[in-house]
Design an enzyme around this catalytic site. Structure first.
Site, mmCIF file in Angstrom:
data_model
loop_
_atom_site.group_PDB
_atom_site.id
_atom_site.type_symbol
_atom_site.label_atom_id
_atom_site.label_comp_id
_atom_site.label_asym_id
_atom_site.label_seq_id
_atom_site.Cartn_x
_atom_site.Cartn_y
_atom_site.Cartn_z
ATOM 1 N N ASP A 1 -14.421 -2.053 -5.250
ATOM 2 C CA ASP A 1 -14.161 -3.430 -5.715
ATOM 3 C C ASP A 1 -15.395 -3.941 -6.465
ATOM 4 O O ASP A 1 -15.281 -4.565 -7.522
ATOM 5 C CB ASP A 1 -13.893 -4.366 -4.527
ATOM 6 C CG ASP A 1 -12.641 -4.014 -3.727
ATOM 7 O OD1 ASP A 1 -11.587 -3.810 -4.353
ATOM 8 O OD2 ASP A 1 -12.725 -3.940 -2.486
ATOM 9 N N ARG B 1 0.844 -1.207 0.000
ATOM 10 C CA ARG B 1 0.000 0.000 0.000
ATOM 11 C C ARG B 1 0.877 1.255 0.000
ATOM 12 O O ARG B 1 0.543 2.252 -0.659
ATOM 13 C CB ARG B 1 -0.931 -0.046 1.213
ATOM 14 C CG ARG B 1 -1.946 1.057 1.233
ATOM 15 C CD ARG B 1 -3.064 0.782 2.243
ATOM 16 N NE ARG B 1 -3.808 1.996 2.508
ATOM 17 C CZ ARG B 1 -3.778 2.667 3.656
ATOM 18 N NH1 ARG B 1 -3.070 2.214 4.678
ATOM 19 N NH2 ARG B 1 -4.446 3.774 3.789
ATOM 20 N N HIS C 1 -5.467 -6.375 -3.574
ATOM 21 C CA HIS C 1 -6.292 -6.565 -2.374
ATOM 22 C C HIS C 1 -6.362 -8.033 -1.977
ATOM 23 O O HIS C 1 -7.039 -8.374 -1.005
ATOM 24 C CB HIS C 1 -7.682 -5.949 -2.574
ATOM 25 C CG HIS C 1 -7.669 -4.447 -2.518
ATOM 26 N ND1 HIS C 1 -8.686 -3.660 -2.989
ATOM 27 C CD2 HIS C 1 -6.741 -3.584 -2.026
ATOM 28 C CE1 HIS C 1 -8.378 -2.375 -2.800
ATOM 29 N NE2 HIS C 1 -7.201 -2.306 -2.229
ATOM 30 N N TRP D 1 -9.988 -9.047 2.453
ATOM 31 C CA TRP D 1 -10.723 -9.327 1.213
ATOM 32 C C TRP D 1 -10.765 -10.828 0.906
ATOM 33 O O TRP D 1 -11.576 -11.272 0.123
ATOM 34 C CB TRP D 1 -10.039 -8.644 0.024
ATOM 35 C CG TRP D 1 -10.220 -7.172 -0.085
ATOM 36 C CD1 TRP D 1 -11.182 -6.516 -0.807
ATOM 37 C CD2 TRP D 1 -9.410 -6.142 0.514
ATOM 38 N NE1 TRP D 1 -11.013 -5.153 -0.686
ATOM 39 C CE2 TRP D 1 -9.938 -4.902 0.111
ATOM 40 C CE3 TRP D 1 -8.286 -6.149 1.354
ATOM 41 C CZ2 TRP D 1 -9.388 -3.678 0.502
ATOM 42 C CZ3 TRP D 1 -7.741 -4.930 1.752
ATOM 43 C CH2 TRP D 1 -8.291 -3.711 1.331
ATOM 44 N N HIS E 1 0.573 4.089 -2.818
ATOM 45 C CA HIS E 1 0.141 5.455 -2.496
ATOM 46 C C HIS E 1 1.212 6.496 -2.803
ATOM 47 O O HIS E 1 0.896 7.664 -3.013
ATOM 48 C CB HIS E 1 -0.315 5.548 -1.033
ATOM 49 C CG HIS E 1 -1.701 5.032 -0.819
ATOM 50 N ND1 HIS E 1 -2.534 5.478 0.170
ATOM 51 C CD2 HIS E 1 -2.407 4.099 -1.501
ATOM 52 C CE1 HIS E 1 -3.696 4.844 0.102
ATOM 53 N NE2 HIS E 1 -3.631 3.984 -0.903
HETATM 54 C C1 HEM Z 1 -8.861 0.744 -7.119
HETATM 55 C C2 HEM Z 1 -8.901 1.662 -6.171
HETATM 56 C C3 HEM Z 1 -8.509 1.366 -4.753
HETATM 57 C C4 HEM Z 1 -9.202 1.717 -3.656
HETATM 58 C C5 HEM Z 1 -10.503 2.522 -3.622
HETATM 59 C C6 HEM Z 1 -8.500 1.182 -2.514
HETATM 60 C C7 HEM Z 1 -8.900 1.325 -1.198
HETATM 61 C C8 HEM Z 1 -8.303 0.728 -0.115
HETATM 62 C C9 HEM Z 1 -8.780 0.812 1.237
HETATM 63 C C10 HEM Z 1 -10.006 1.592 1.708
HETATM 64 C C11 HEM Z 1 -7.937 0.063 2.013
HETATM 65 C C12 HEM Z 1 -8.015 -0.168 3.519
HETATM 66 C C13 HEM Z 1 -6.984 0.685 4.245
HETATM 67 C C14 HEM Z 1 -6.995 0.434 5.732
HETATM 68 O O1 HEM Z 1 -8.071 0.605 6.348
HETATM 69 O O2 HEM Z 1 -5.954 0.066 6.291
HETATM 70 C C15 HEM Z 1 -6.944 -0.494 1.145
HETATM 71 C C16 HEM Z 1 -5.946 -1.333 1.556
HETATM 72 C C17 HEM Z 1 -5.000 -1.871 0.723
HETATM 73 N N1 HEM Z 1 -4.816 -1.548 -0.601
HETATM 74 FE FE1 HEM Z 1 -6.121 -0.560 -1.783
HETATM 75 N N2 HEM Z 1 -7.390 0.534 -2.935
HETATM 76 C C18 HEM Z 1 -7.338 0.627 -4.301
HETATM 77 C C19 HEM Z 1 -6.346 0.149 -5.119
HETATM 78 C C20 HEM Z 1 -5.203 -0.482 -4.679
HETATM 79 C C21 HEM Z 1 -4.054 -0.776 -5.511
HETATM 80 C C22 HEM Z 1 -3.904 -0.365 -6.974
HETATM 81 C C23 HEM Z 1 -3.157 -1.437 -4.710
HETATM 82 C C24 HEM Z 1 -1.777 -1.965 -5.043
HETATM 83 C C25 HEM Z 1 -1.306 -2.133 -6.255
HETATM 84 C C26 HEM Z 1 -3.753 -1.559 -3.392
HETATM 85 C C27 HEM Z 1 -3.182 -2.191 -2.320
HETATM 86 C C28 HEM Z 1 -3.735 -2.262 -1.055
HETATM 87 C C29 HEM Z 1 -3.235 -3.122 0.010
HETATM 88 C C30 HEM Z 1 -2.100 -4.133 -0.107
HETATM 89 C C31 HEM Z 1 -4.029 -2.863 1.134
HETATM 90 C C32 HEM Z 1 -3.945 -3.539 2.511
HETATM 91 C C33 HEM Z 1 -3.164 -2.682 3.487
HETATM 92 C C34 HEM Z 1 -3.076 -3.267 4.875
HETATM 93 O O3 HEM Z 1 -3.483 -4.410 5.117
HETATM 94 O O4 HEM Z 1 -2.573 -2.561 5.761
HETATM 95 N N3 HEM Z 1 -4.975 -0.945 -3.412
HETATM 96 N N4 HEM Z 1 -7.183 -0.076 -0.144
#
Ligand code: HEM
Length: 253
Positions: A201, A30, A157, A173, A34
């Site tokens: 999603d 993440r 995810h 997820w 970001h």
């Molecule tokens: C498509 C649009 C996307 C949205 C709206 C989105 C939204 C989110 C949200 C709301 C979380 C939860 C954050 C938390 O509460 O800790 C999250 C976690 C995460 N996202 Fe996304 N995301 C998107 C795309 C991506 C992309 C492109 C990647 C990587 C290439 C990614 C990788 C991750 C990972 C690995 C986590 C887990 C983080 C953790 O467990 O601490 N996401 N994302």
């Protein structure tokens, strides 16, 4: 001087040791996303330049929790002063994915670090409560990425979870959130009560352009891994103005 194969292996070992000790693979993925995901192709601002390490950017709402990841990588940065923060954040991400059983992503060192005045304005990262037109128009197409990239990259995810105190969303997820696989896509097609499926999603399953990719990746893990590696390499290089000593080309570990 480009990063030698030996130095690259040392860095990979240091990150692998961290992931063996602390299961922080998801948040490192993440972090890399970001940092890179602020890119705006028109103004050529943002991108994989480590501007996320500065307060104006890391305090954006979408980055809640990422300060922890930045601090966790600082001892490794201290050990590798010859590697830029921008390279470190992206290499930490691809190493985390490989460590979790995901695809090996080609990687090129040589990203310069931004200064704090290069921080991007808030609002460039996606809003999980919005749908397909937001993902496309406001976010990923702005970065120069395609519909296929959006679906493939969303497959990250596979890893991690929502945290109520960070995003307001809670839970993983997939059934194995430390394993990088294609289960995410089956769950997007048929959301489960006990697993997270963000409105963004769900938009992947309802949009007619996105859905064929979701269906393909749900049944064909190899196709997902191959496309993911291509899209992730693109993401990891967004906006990069390579240093003179950058690797001439990307290589795979
Ligand atoms: C498509 C649009 C996307 C949205 C709206 C989105 C939204 C989110 C949200 C709301 C979380 C939860 C954050 C938390 O509460 O800790 C999250 C976690 C995460 N996202 Fe996304 N995301 C998107 C795309 C991506 C992309 C492109 C990647 C990587 C290439 C990614 C990788 C991750 C990972 C690995 C986590 C887990 C983080 C953790 O467990 O601490 N996401 N994302």
């Amino acid at each position: 001087m480009p990063v030698s194969a030996e130095r690259r292996a040392e860095l990979r070992q240091a990150l692998t040791k961290l992931y063996d000790e602390v299961p922080c693979n998801p948040i490192m993925v993440r972090l890399g996303w970001h940092d890179a995901g602020t890119y705006d192709a028109e103004s050529k601002t943002g991108g994989a330049n480590a501007s996320i390490r500065f307060d104006p950017e890391v305090t954006h709402g979408a980055n809640a929790g990422l300060k922890w990841a930045i601090e966790k990588l600082q001892p490794i940065k201290d050990q590798f002063p010859d590697i830029s923060y921008a390279d470190l954040y992206q290499y930490a991400s691809i190493t985390a994915i490989a460590h979790a059983g995901g695809p090996k992503i080609p990687f090129r060192f040589g990203r310069p670090d931004a200064k704090d005045e290069d921080c991007t304005p808030d609002g460039r990262l996606p809003d999980a409560n919005k749908g397909a037109s937001h993902l496309r128009g406001d976010v990923f197409h702005r970065m120069g990425l395609t519909d296929k990239d959006i679906v493939a990259l969303s497959g990250a995810h596979a890893l991690g979870r929502g945290h109520k105190d960070r995003s307001g969303f809670e839970g993983p997820w997939t059934s194995e959130p430390l394993k990088f696989d294609n289960e995410y896509f089956s769950n997007v097609l048929a959301p489960k009560d006990d697993l997270l499926c963000l409105p963004s999603d769900k938009a992947l399953a309802s949009d007619p352009e996105f859905r064929p990719f979701v269906e393909k990746y749900a049944t064909d893990k190899d196709a997902f891994f191959a496309d993911y590696a291509v899209s992730h390499q693109k993401l990891s290089e967004l906006g990069v103005k390579w240093t003179d000593s950058a690797d001439a080309e990307a290589t795979t570990d």
